[in-house]
Design an enzyme around this catalytic site. Structure first.
Site, PDB file in Angstrom:
ATOM      1  N   HIS A   1      12.223  -6.601  17.169  1.00 32.46           N
ATOM      2  CA  HIS A   1      11.457  -5.545  17.826  1.00 32.46           C
ATOM      3  C   HIS A   1      11.367  -5.787  19.329  1.00 32.46           C
ATOM      4  O   HIS A   1      11.336  -4.842  20.123  1.00 32.46           O
ATOM      5  CB  HIS A   1      10.056  -5.461  17.215  1.00 32.46           C
ATOM      6  CG  HIS A   1       9.983  -4.519  16.057  1.00 32.46           C
ATOM      7  ND1 HIS A   1       9.163  -4.728  14.969  1.00 32.46           N
ATOM      8  CD2 HIS A   1      10.631  -3.361  15.802  1.00 32.46           C
ATOM      9  CE1 HIS A   1       9.309  -3.738  14.108  1.00 32.46           C
ATOM     10  NE2 HIS A   1      10.199  -2.909  14.585  1.00 32.46           N
TER      11      HIS A   1
ATOM     12  N   CYS B   1      25.887   5.043  15.283  1.00 36.90           N
ATOM     13  CA  CYS B   1      24.488   4.965  15.688  1.00 36.90           C
ATOM     14  C   CYS B   1      23.994   3.522  15.672  1.00 36.90           C
ATOM     15  O   CYS B   1      22.820   3.266  15.947  1.00 36.90           O
ATOM     16  CB  CYS B   1      23.613   5.821  14.783  1.00 36.90           C
ATOM     17  SG  CYS B   1      23.655   5.360  13.041  1.00 36.90           S
TER      18      CYS B   1
END
Length: 825
Positions: free
Chosen positions: A448, A753
């Site tokens: 993250h 992606c």
């Protein structure tokens, strides 16, 4: 021999230029046909290398002979053993005796068919016959159409002497060509070799066409196909012997050289050794930064022992939870995820149990989250392993909230490199100021923190190890997120190179931002490449659109489902999707269906613990196993279609049946609402079977992170092997190429992606392999548009073709760096 002038031939096609010695055919490799070079092509058109006249086109249309204005004879031969294709896949664009200019298209051919049917796609470009010699200008690298390729020099007359008059009146022979593929390059070379240097003048006649046995181009042009009648006219003392040799060649029923040749020699890319002072890590966010070290050494929270009063500790825990929830309220992205994780009933129960066992509230917060984080870090599912940092972060923040302490503000300047042993999301979010770059001793490229850094456009390198642990504040560093390195104590030359790269990139981004007016990103030679954005919420959409994002290529929906006791309702989901579709202002929004799995990521799904979650119930398998969850999500997506065009993307597909099952649900619920359906290619099975899966899809999108770990059998969450995981491994590139080729059979577009889309070294290769859209983090939209604008599609195809022939990711990265430097020059 005396040089009497020369000319230059340009490359007739784009591709890898190689010496003739590397061609997998002895006739060409040994120079029996003539001198020159060969090109391994990346497109399907052969062009004239100079102004010339078309002498002949072989009956199989795989070879063309030209004569230059200076009289040099040229032969351009598409592929090896391509004559056996019988003209299939070849289209002649000019006729014999046509005058052509340099660059004129001569032959169009099906490169994919050539690759499957010929023994090699290498295309020799030769100077044949007497009087001229060719010297290569470009070999061992990629060439573009029209780039100088060969220098041709006229030499002194070396014509053979006239045949001797020794009473031999000559020899005449008639025969029927028995060669399976007629008279083509290989037997023509053997005929010329049989005559060259002998006391004989030999002419071959087929119908009304005649050619000297020494003329390669002439022999190929007489049309001596299988079954044709050919006459041999020979004069000179060696006429009998030469004629007999030619008869043997033309009447053979098989070709001794036609057995499959050894694999072609592949270009070897030297993997440069790291410069002194350069430390290798893993690139997490692209870009280059220069700055001085600023260590972030967060003090560990020391929790006091329990008071022995469980009720009081429970009250302290509850107050701390309320305080932390309030701090996180209204946050988005990672902060919203942390807010949702605090509602996990299992986590809350674990806190309560620890307090009941006599631990203090703050001590319980730290011990429980550290234990669960350690368990997650060891999980084989990288999505779960990456949540370990989030749990540690929650524990730290909750302990601070319970104790009523506030972490000391950490200020960092724009000319500093933030250096840390590890970095938690809250620490990055709480920084005062923005660093030039980030370097982490530990960490992973898909954490993250890396996602947050990417959203801010901060170059970042992780997993550097203890090589940087002894650096002190104030030391100068270069962080290279493209190469995944940091340069310790760089000298003036290294600093100058880095500053040049930074300035060049900034200027390209400025130009790209000025051109972000809704037009598609376009390569320098006119190919449109859609640059889209990966989103987590509506807040990121507006900025991405301002930077020129042409749509959302990936909306992750997991945060709606994780860390809550019940699944989100149809209306709750629809409201979220509708808000993002509205923010996209008419641009397409690609919504990925629920993509979770593993060790109880959602209590209401009751997924049992698995020995290997990465290979278990995850992705679309979870949704198909819980049809009520799938139907609610599909219905919510359809409900949002009134706010803008939406697409449904199916994750972790391994078979056509899975897509068909989802399509059946969509068709049953859609009514008159329009929605496209696509599949994510994240498994080798989906890549190899792309032609099958594409039958049920409107688009395919490659998730390169998972595709890489599955292809290489390396777990992204396992530190022991994570260093070997690189999407630029030739095996992964070949799977991407197979996906593009399979989808093209059904005219289905392919995008990426995954992380490779935002990697400036990987993106040109992806485009060259056939990818038509790149979906990147918001902070990379402008930079990716700039990269596309500065890229030649033809050069990218040649680059990608070469990359697939290499043997390691390190070699491909070395090639990619050289390509990037060449583009920047």
């Amino acid at each position: 021999m005396t040089d009497t002038g020369g000319m230059v031939l340009s490359a007739p096609m784009a591709g890898w230029a190689m010496p003739l010695a590397d061609v997998p055919d002895a006739v060409f490799a040994q120079g029996m046909m003539g001198s020159g070079v060969a090109i391994d092509p990346v497109d399907g058109v052969l062009h004239a290398p100079c102004d010339a006249t078309v002498t002949s086109i072989h009956a199989a249309r795989h070879a063309v002979a030209l004569t230059t204005d200076d009289g040099a004879e040229l032969l351009l031969h598409i592929g090896i053993d391509s004559v056996a294709m019988g003209g299939e896949g070849f289209e002649a664009l000019v006729a014999p005796a046509t005058r052509v200019a340099a660059g004129t298209p001569l032959i169009r051919f099906d490169l994919d068919l050539l690759a499957r049917r010929a023994s090699a796609t290498a295309t020799p470009v030769l100077v044949v016959g007497e009087g001229f010699v060719a010297t290569p200008i470009a070999t061992g690298r990629i060439v573009a159409i029209g780039e100088p390729l060969l220098s041709i020099t006229r030499v002194a007359d070396t014509a053979a002497p006239a045949p001797s008059a020794n009473g031999n009146a000559g020899r005449w022979e008639s025969l029927t060509v028995a060669l399976p593929h007629g008279l083509h390059a290989r037997p023509a070379a053997r005929i010329a070799a049989a005559v060259r240097g002998r006391d004989a003048v030999v002419t071959l006649v087929c119908g009304d066409r005649r050619a000297s046995a020494l003329s390669m181009t002439g022999l190929l042009g007489i049309g001596a196909v299988h079954g044709a009648h050919v006459s041999i006219e020979a004069q000179g003392a060696d006429a009998d012997a030469v004629t007999a040799a030619i008869v043997d060649i033309l009447t053979a029923t098989s070709e001794p050289d036609s057995a499959p040749p050894p694999p072609p020699a592949r270009p070897r890319i030297a993997v440069a050794e790291l410069e002194p002072g350069v430390i290798a890590g893993v690139g997490a966010v692209p870009g280059v930064a220069i700055g001085t070290v600023r260590w972030l050494r967060a003090a560990e929270i020391v929790a006091p022992p329990g008071s022995g009063n469980s009720a009081a500790e429970r009250d302290a825990l509850a107050r701390g939870l309320d305080r932390l929830r309030a701090e996180l309220e209204g946050g988005h992205g990672v902060m919203a995820a942390h807010r949702a994780m605090l509602e996990d009933p299992d986590l809350l129960m674990a806190f309560d149990t620890a307090v009941a066992d006599g631990r203090g509230a703050a001590e319980a917060a730290l011990s429980v989250t550290r234990a669960q984080a350690a368990a997650l870090a060891a999980n084989s599912d990288p999505r779960l392993a990456e949540r370990a940092d989030d749990l540690r972060d929650i524990g730290q923040r909750l302990a601070s909230a319970i104790l009523g302490t506030t972490p000391e503000a950490f200020t960092v300047c724009g000319d500093e490199i933030l250096l840390a042993d590890d970095l938690l999301p809250s620490q990055l979010a709480a920084l005062v100021g923005m660093p030039a770059g980030i370097a982490i001793v530990r960490g992973g490229p898909t954490s993250h923190v890396a996602i947050m850094a990417a959203a801010r456009g901060i170059p970042m390198v992780v997993a550097l190890g203890q090589a940087v642990a002894d650096l002190t504040d104030g030391a100068t560093l270069i962080v290279d997120g493209d190469a995944g390195t940091v340069h310790l104590a760089p000298d003036d030359a290294a600093l100058t190179r880095a500053r040049t790269r930074i300035a060049t990139s900034a200027e390209a981004i400025r130009v790209a931002r000025e051109g972000a007016d809704g037009r598609p990103a376009t390569t320098s030679d006119g190919h449109e490449i859609a640059v889209c954005v990966n989103l987590g919420d509506a807040i990121e959409a507006a900025a991405a659109i301002a930077d020129g994002a042409e749509g959302c290529g990936l909306l992750r929906t997991e945060l709606l489902f994780l860390d809550r006791p019940t699944p989100p309702t149809r209306d709750e989901q629809a409201a979220t999707y509708r808000a993002i579709a509205t923010a996209m202002a008419g641009r397409p929004l690609t919504i990925r269906l629920l993509d979770i799995g593993g060790d109880k990521p959602a209590p209401y799904l009751a997924i049992p613990a698995e020995e290997n979650p990465a290979l278990g119930l995850r992705g679309i398998r979870v949704a198909l196993a819980h049809p009520d969850v799938l139907e609610a999500q599909v219905a919510a997506i359809l409900d949002a279609a009134d706010a803008g065009p939406v697409k449904i993307m199916v994750p972790m597909v391994a078979s056509l049946a899975e897509v068909m099952a989802v399509r059946a649900v969509v068709d049953r619920l859609r009514g008159d609402r329009q929605v496209s359906i696509g599949a994510m290619v994240e498994t080798p099975a989906a890549a190899i079977a792309a032609d099958l899966i594409a039958q049920a899809c409107d688009f395919l999108s490659i998730g390169t992170n998972d595709l890489t770990q599955y292809a290489l059998a390396m777990d992204r969450g396992n530190a022991a092997v994570a260093g070997g995981i690189d999407g630029l491994h030739p095996a992964v590139l070949r799977l991407i190429a197979a996906t593009c080729e399979g989808a093209a059979r059904h005219k289905v577009p392919v995008g990426v992606c995954g992380g490779m889309a935002a990697d400036p070294l990987a993106a040109p290769i992806l485009i060259g392999l056939g990818v038509v859209s790149l979906s990147v983090p918001p902070a990379r939209v402008v930079a990716t548009r700039a990269l596309v604008a500065g890229l030649s599609h033809a050069a990218a195809r040649a680059h990608a073709a070469t990359a697939q022939t290499l043997t390691s990711a390190a070699e491909v990265r070395a090639l990619a760096r050289a390509f990037a430097q060449g583009n920047a020059a």
